[in-house]
Design a protein around this motif. Structure first.
Motif, mmCIF file in Angstrom:
data_model
loop_
_atom_site.group_PDB
_atom_site.id
_atom_site.type_symbol
_atom_site.label_atom_id
_atom_site.label_comp_id
_atom_site.label_asym_id
_atom_site.label_seq_id
_atom_site.Cartn_x
_atom_site.Cartn_y
_atom_site.Cartn_z
ATOM 1 N N ALA A 15 161.646 8.383 90.310
ATOM 2 C CA ALA A 15 163.079 8.472 90.630
ATOM 3 C C ALA A 15 163.260 8.054 92.080
ATOM 4 O O ALA A 15 162.378 8.288 92.917
ATOM 5 C CB ALA A 15 163.585 9.900 90.417
ATOM 6 N N ARG A 17 166.157 7.476 95.543
ATOM 7 C CA ARG A 17 167.428 7.820 96.184
ATOM 8 C C ARG A 17 167.524 7.030 97.491
ATOM 9 O O ARG A 17 166.609 7.059 98.309
ATOM 10 C CB ARG A 17 167.463 9.312 96.496
ATOM 11 C CG ARG A 17 168.528 9.698 97.517
ATOM 12 C CD ARG A 17 168.763 11.177 97.581
ATOM 13 N NE ARG A 17 169.222 11.716 96.323
ATOM 14 C CZ ARG A 17 170.455 11.610 95.844
ATOM 15 N NH1 ARG A 17 171.380 10.986 96.538
ATOM 16 N NH2 ARG A 17 170.786 12.127 94.699
ATOM 17 N N TRP A 48 167.698 15.594 93.549
ATOM 18 C CA TRP A 48 167.273 15.390 92.167
ATOM 19 C C TRP A 48 167.486 16.674 91.370
ATOM 20 O O TRP A 48 168.005 16.645 90.239
ATOM 21 C CB TRP A 48 165.811 14.940 92.111
ATOM 22 C CG TRP A 48 165.332 14.668 90.715
ATOM 23 C CD1 TRP A 48 165.458 13.505 90.011
ATOM 24 C CD2 TRP A 48 164.685 15.594 89.840
ATOM 25 N NE1 TRP A 48 164.923 13.654 88.750
ATOM 26 C CE2 TRP A 48 164.437 14.928 88.628
ATOM 27 C CE3 TRP A 48 164.276 16.919 89.967
ATOM 28 C CZ2 TRP A 48 163.813 15.531 87.550
ATOM 29 C CZ3 TRP A 48 163.651 17.532 88.888
ATOM 30 C CH2 TRP A 48 163.430 16.842 87.694
ATOM 31 N N GLU A 51 171.371 17.223 90.921
ATOM 32 C CA GLU A 51 171.970 16.231 90.019
ATOM 33 C C GLU A 51 171.550 16.425 88.569
ATOM 34 O O GLU A 51 172.265 16.044 87.652
ATOM 35 C CB GLU A 51 171.629 14.821 90.493
ATOM 36 C CG GLU A 51 172.353 14.469 91.774
ATOM 37 C CD GLU A 51 171.792 13.250 92.487
ATOM 38 O OE1 GLU A 51 170.782 12.667 92.013
ATOM 39 O OE2 GLU A 51 172.355 12.890 93.524
ATOM 40 N N ASN A 52 170.384 17.029 88.368
ATOM 41 C CA ASN A 52 169.898 17.266 87.010
ATOM 42 C C ASN A 52 170.196 18.680 86.514
ATOM 43 O O ASN A 52 169.708 19.089 85.459
ATOM 44 C CB ASN A 52 168.401 16.938 86.927
ATOM 45 C CG ASN A 52 168.173 15.444 86.945
ATOM 46 O OD1 ASN A 52 168.356 14.777 85.936
ATOM 47 N ND2 ASN A 52 167.837 14.902 88.105
#
Length: 145
Positions: A15, A17, A48, A51-52
């Motif tokens: 992931a 950013r 992360w 946002e999850n």
């Protein structure tokens, strides 16, 4: 002294950013000061989680506290660059998770810096370690390298 870790690439992360550098991130030597990288690690991981749906800053009963962090630097970054922070899970324990973090120049393939960031999950009120909740464990396993 331990051996220097090999330089990681984007393929080592799951992931990403984008994080813009700021004027005051630079130090007297004209590059981002080392302490700023640790803030980027914290930002990448916690963004992360938020946002999850795994972290509510004011309401989560179980939270991850930083137990260990470290960084290796390969090249300098300076304002006004935007960096990209990559994350992946390196180790998933019962109550702890160790992330591997890579800081990349925008579009770069090799990490300008890379590090480790370990969260130990605790019950917020008691500060006692607890097992990582199953939904979070599943999401962490999905970004494990």
């Amino acid at each position: 002294m331990s051996e220097r870790q090999p330089r990681l690439t984007r393929a080592d992360f799951r992931a990403f950013r984008a994080i813009p550098t700021r004027w005051h991130d630079n130090d007297a030597f004209g590059h981002v000061n080392n302490v700023v990288y640790y803030g980027w690690f914290d930002t990448a991981v916690n963004a992360w989680l938020i946002e999850n749906g795994f972290l509510d800053l004011s309401g989560s009963d179980i939270v991850g506290l930083v137990a260990e962090t470290g960084c290796t630097y390969f090249e300098s970054v300076a304002f006004p660059e935007t960096v990209e922070a990559g994350i992946a899970v390196e180790r998933l324990g019962n109550s702890s998770v160790t992330y591997r973090i890579g800081i990349f120049r925008q579009g770069g393939d090799q990490a300008a810096a890379q590090g480790r960031f370990t969260h130990v999950y605790v019950e917020r009120a008691s500060q006692k370690p607890v097992p990582i909740p199953p939904p979070l464990r599943a999401a962490l396993a999905a970004i494990q390298r």
